[in-house]
Design a protein around this motif. Structure first.
Motif, mmCIF file in Angstrom:
data_model
loop_
_atom_site.group_PDB
_atom_site.id
_atom_site.type_symbol
_atom_site.label_atom_id
_atom_site.label_comp_id
_atom_site.label_asym_id
_atom_site.label_seq_id
_atom_site.Cartn_x
_atom_site.Cartn_y
_atom_site.Cartn_z
ATOM 1 N N ILE A 1 -23.565 35.024 13.201
ATOM 2 C CA ILE A 1 -24.504 35.482 12.167
ATOM 3 C C ILE A 1 -25.682 34.512 12.091
ATOM 4 C CG2 ILE A 1 -24.852 35.832 9.671
ATOM 5 C CD1 ILE A 1 -22.050 37.031 9.537
ATOM 6 N N GLY A 2 -26.873 35.057 12.193
ATOM 7 C CA GLY A 2 -28.090 34.261 12.091
ATOM 8 C C GLY A 2 -28.575 33.670 13.400
ATOM 9 N N SER A 3 -27.843 33.886 14.490
ATOM 10 C CA SER A 3 -28.253 33.272 15.759
ATOM 11 C C SER A 3 -28.142 34.252 16.930
ATOM 12 C CB SER A 3 -27.378 32.034 15.999
ATOM 13 O OG SER A 3 -27.386 31.674 17.364
ATOM 14 N N ALA A 4 -29.278 34.443 17.623
ATOM 15 C CA ALA A 4 -29.314 35.332 18.790
ATOM 16 C C ALA A 4 -30.057 34.643 19.925
ATOM 17 C CB ALA A 4 -30.009 36.636 18.433
ATOM 18 N N GLY A 5 -29.677 34.931 21.165
ATOM 19 C CA GLY A 5 -30.367 34.330 22.304
ATOM 20 C C GLY A 5 -29.765 34.795 23.615
ATOM 21 N N PHE A 6 -30.296 34.266 24.727
ATOM 22 C CA PHE A 6 -29.803 34.655 26.049
ATOM 23 C C PHE A 6 -28.543 33.884 26.442
ATOM 24 C CE2 PHE A 6 -34.166 36.218 26.743
ATOM 25 C CZ PHE A 6 -33.864 37.438 27.321
ATOM 26 N N MET A 7 -27.690 34.499 27.228
ATOM 27 C CA MET A 7 -26.594 33.787 27.889
ATOM 28 C C MET A 7 -26.247 34.533 29.183
ATOM 29 S SD MET A 7 -23.168 34.689 25.650
ATOM 30 C CE MET A 7 -22.008 33.922 26.777
ATOM 31 N N GLU A 8 -25.517 33.871 30.047
ATOM 32 C CA GLU A 8 -25.056 34.528 31.272
ATOM 33 C C GLU A 8 -23.711 35.187 31.014
ATOM 34 O OE1 GLU A 8 -25.088 32.120 34.856
ATOM 35 O OE2 GLU A 8 -26.948 33.220 35.292
ATOM 36 N N LYS A 9 -23.551 36.380 31.592
ATOM 37 C CA LYS A 9 -22.261 37.074 31.529
ATOM 38 C C LYS A 9 -21.992 37.657 32.908
ATOM 39 C CE LYS A 9 -21.941 38.444 26.688
ATOM 40 N NZ LYS A 9 -21.437 39.486 25.765
ATOM 41 N N PRO A 10 -20.734 37.915 33.230
ATOM 42 C CA PRO A 10 -20.453 38.562 34.513
ATOM 43 C C PRO A 10 -20.984 40.001 34.513
ATOM 44 C CG PRO A 10 -18.439 37.720 33.490
ATOM 45 C CD PRO A 10 -19.529 37.596 32.483
ATOM 46 N N VAL A 11 -21.498 40.451 35.654
ATOM 47 C CA VAL A 11 -21.904 41.857 35.778
ATOM 48 C C VAL A 11 -20.641 42.701 35.615
ATOM 49 C CG1 VAL A 11 -22.821 43.622 37.362
ATOM 50 C CG2 VAL A 11 -23.812 41.311 37.340
ATOM 51 N N PRO A 12 -20.643 43.686 34.706
ATOM 52 C CA PRO A 12 -19.447 44.526 34.590
ATOM 53 C C PRO A 12 -19.228 45.284 35.898
ATOM 54 C CG PRO A 12 -21.239 45.390 33.226
ATOM 55 C CD PRO A 12 -21.709 44.086 33.784
ATOM 56 N N GLN A 13 -18.022 45.208 36.430
ATOM 57 C CA GLN A 13 -17.750 45.806 37.747
ATOM 58 C C GLN A 13 -16.839 47.017 37.675
ATOM 59 O OE1 GLN A 13 -19.226 45.150 40.541
ATOM 60 N NE2 GLN A 13 -20.281 43.258 40.012
ATOM 61 N N ASP A 14 -16.028 47.087 36.614
ATOM 62 C CA ASP A 14 -15.037 48.162 36.548
ATOM 63 C C ASP A 14 -15.452 49.206 35.514
ATOM 64 O OD1 ASP A 14 -12.838 49.774 36.527
ATOM 65 O OD2 ASP A 14 -11.532 48.333 35.494
ATOM 66 N N PRO A 15 -15.864 50.400 35.975
ATOM 67 C CA PRO A 15 -16.264 51.415 34.995
ATOM 68 C C PRO A 15 -15.075 52.016 34.257
ATOM 69 C CG PRO A 15 -16.415 52.307 37.223
ATOM 70 C CD PRO A 15 -16.003 50.863 37.360
#
Ligand SMILES: [Zn+2]
Ligand SMILES: [Zn+2]
Length: 372
Positions: A31-45
């Motif tokens: 709450i109160g904090s937003a920004g960029f981060m790295e995440k794995p590309v979703p691979q399994d639909p």
């Protein structure tokens, strides 16, 4: 040529040997904090889902509500619920689509299997507001790739002649604004007052015009929004900073009030005003997000002490392929051009700045379009 092949092979090698291919996502840390981060590309639909490669997105005021805690605490949840893109991976059960198709997905992605969906209240999938999954109970669309549940029912192919820049407005703004007008039960030639001309209110104005309203009164004080309201079909603008909005609307309608009123802000004074300006037997349609406080008050006498035959309807942005196809058809055949809502454009990497501007509404921002 040989060199190119080698480079290609090497990058493929890197991809397959790296357990996780990474991407950039714009998240709510807490709450109160937003920004960029790295995440794995979703691979399994999953068997029924899809992975979409994002091409365009829009920031919504409700993304700010979320970051400020309107729906409670979230940790590193990807924000955003308005995006179009290209099908990257499809589940084995998904028919009628191919990888590479250009698609739109609504902000609301119901399952179309649960009791509430089968009762016809798809936005309330499983539970109240349960159709709202992106940036609520699963990662949203402010990422290079995102996952869509129940893809066959939720993905709509974008017609060739409709650019992504327009199609992205079907995800929320058009669907929400139009349901505001649809729920308002406007008689052909009837009168409607629309409170607030933000992007949803403006699309409610378009919806009222498409549904055959005879008089559209738009309540708004910001000059740029007043101008757009006229462009999108408002007959009269009421500036609540210069005149009493309720009294002006009653004066315009021989003290009878309007057939329908649309609340497109999400605040006590506008909800109350909607009830005051609606004639006996009229309909109040709420699409505003009431993000604060525990209670909303209804003016007792203006409500006919509970016996005025006034209906208050509520709804949440209807989703699903069938509705998306109809919204896209309105763009395809020139009934609506939502693109004047785009006041600013940003690269995905500039999303933080765009998000800040959306919170302060500086520089007359209405909708910032995000390019991936
Ligand atoms: Zn939205
Ligand atoms: Zn459902």
């Amino acid at each position: 040529m040989v060199e190119k092949v080698e480079v290609f092979l090497e990058s493929e090698h890197t991809r397959t040997t790296n357990a996780k291919r990474m991407m950039l996502a714009f998240v709510m840390h807490q709450i109160g904090s937003a920004g960029f981060m790295e995440k794995p590309v979703p691979q399994d639909p999953g068997t029924d889902g899809a992975i979409i490669k994002t091409t365009r997105a829009l920031i919504c005021t409700s993304d700010s509500h979320t970051v400020h805690g309107a729906i409670g605490e979230r940790h590193d949840l990807t924000l955003g619920h308005e995006a179009v893109g290209i099908v990257y991976k499809l589940g084995s059960n998904v028919n009628g689509l191919r990888e590479g198709d250009r698609v739109a997905v609504n902000a609301i992605t119901p399952c179309y299997k649960c009791d509430n969906c089968l009762r016809g209240f798809t936005s309330q999938c499983t539970e109240m507001l349960g159709g709202w999954k992106f940036a609520n109970i699963k990662d949203g669309v402010f990422a290079e790739y995102f996952h869509v549940n129940d893809a066959q029912a939720n993905l709509a192919q974008i017609p060739k002649s409709v650019p992504d820049d327009s199609a992205v407005y079907t995800c929320d703004m058009m669907s929400t604004g139009f349901i505001g007008a649809e729920h308002a039960n406007i008689p052909l030639g009837g009168s409607v007052a629309i409170f607030a001309q933000g992007p949803v209110g403006l699309m409610a104005t378009v919806g009222a015009r498409l549904l055959g309203a005879g008089l559209i009164i738009a309540v708004e004080s910001v000059p740029k929004r007043q101008e757009l309201a006229k462009h999108f079909g408002a007959d009269v603008i009421v500036d609540f900073k210069k005149q009493d909005a309720v009294q002006s609307i009653l004066d315009m309608t021989n003290d009878q009030g309007v057939d329908s009123a649309i609340e497109a802000l999400g605040a006590q004074p506008t909800l109350e005003a909607c009830i005051r300006v609606t004639r006996a037997g009229g309909t109040i349609s709420n699409v505003g997000y009431h993000g604060q406080g525990d209670y909303l008050q209804i003016p007792r006498l203006a409500w006919g002490v509970g016996m005025g035959d006034k209906t208050i309807r509520t709804g949440l942005c209807p989703g699903g392929k069938e509705r998306m196809q109809r919204l896209l058809r309105l763009i395809e055949n020139g009934r609506v051009d939502p693109t004047p809502l785009t006041t600013h454009r940003f690269r995905f990497s500039e999303l933080e700045k765009a998000f800040r501007m959306m919170e302060t509404k500086e520089d007359g921002i209405i909708k910032p379009l995000i390019l991936f």
